[in-house]
Design a protein around this motif. Structure first.
Motif, mmCIF file in Angstrom:
data_model
loop_
_atom_site.group_PDB
_atom_site.id
_atom_site.type_symbol
_atom_site.label_atom_id
_atom_site.label_comp_id
_atom_site.label_asym_id
_atom_site.label_seq_id
_atom_site.Cartn_x
_atom_site.Cartn_y
_atom_site.Cartn_z
ATOM 1 N N PRO A 12 39.256 47.873 37.991
ATOM 2 C CA PRO A 12 40.573 47.344 37.606
ATOM 3 C C PRO A 12 41.725 48.310 37.899
ATOM 4 N N VAL A 13 41.414 49.586 38.109
ATOM 5 C CA VAL A 13 42.464 50.572 38.362
ATOM 6 C C VAL A 13 42.767 50.701 39.852
ATOM 7 N N CYS A 14 41.719 50.960 40.664
ATOM 8 C CA CYS A 14 41.946 51.221 42.092
ATOM 9 C C CYS A 14 41.470 50.091 43.007
ATOM 10 N N LYS A 15 40.829 49.081 42.433
ATOM 11 C CA LYS A 15 40.283 47.931 43.187
ATOM 12 C C LYS A 15 39.114 48.310 44.090
ATOM 13 N N GLY A 16 38.526 49.486 43.850
ATOM 14 C CA GLY A 16 37.380 49.940 44.638
ATOM 15 C C GLY A 16 36.073 49.313 44.174
ATOM 16 N N TYR A 44 32.634 51.791 33.047
ATOM 17 C CA TYR A 44 32.995 50.593 32.305
ATOM 18 C C TYR A 44 31.716 50.058 31.663
ATOM 19 N N PRO A 45 31.684 49.922 30.340
ATOM 20 C CA PRO A 45 30.445 49.540 29.663
ATOM 21 C C PRO A 45 30.093 48.063 29.839
ATOM 22 N N LEU A 54 38.385 46.514 30.989
ATOM 23 C CA LEU A 54 39.722 46.960 30.627
ATOM 24 C C LEU A 54 39.923 48.384 31.130
ATOM 25 N N PRO A 55 41.117 48.702 31.620
ATOM 26 C CA PRO A 55 41.391 50.099 32.009
ATOM 27 C C PRO A 55 41.139 51.018 30.819
ATOM 28 N N PRO A 56 40.723 52.248 31.074
ATOM 29 C CA PRO A 56 40.342 53.171 29.996
ATOM 30 C C PRO A 56 41.387 53.332 28.904
ATOM 31 N N ASP A 57 42.661 53.332 29.240
ATOM 32 C CA ASP A 57 43.698 53.541 28.237
ATOM 33 C C ASP A 57 43.935 52.323 27.343
ATOM 34 N N LEU A 58 43.327 51.175 27.677
ATOM 35 C CA LEU A 58 43.495 49.967 26.860
ATOM 36 C C LEU A 58 42.261 49.644 26.019
#
Length: 60
Positions: A12-16, A44-45, A54-58
């Motif tokens: 979800p962050v870099c689309k990789g 990501y669990p 969800l991105p780590p900060d959320l």
């Protein structure tokens, strides 16, 4: 989570691409494990068959 979802899931962050690490699975799906992004170095669990992308900060 069905393993064939790996064809469409992306970080979800870099689309990789994500790497699947299975801890528990049955004949139909992955029950627990992680999805790992080697670019962001983020895990990501997967819990009870549901990936949390969800991105780590959320996350809680």
């Amino acid at each position: 989570m069905k393993k064939d979802l790996m064809d469409i899931l992306a970080c979800p962050v870099c689309k990789g691409n994500l790497i699947l690490n299975v801890v528990e699975e049955n004949e139909e799906e992955v029950i627990s494990g992680t999805l790992y992004c080697p670019v962001c170095k983020e895990h990501y669990p997967i819990d009870e068959g549901i990936p949390n992308l969800l991105p780590p900060d959320l996350r809680n």
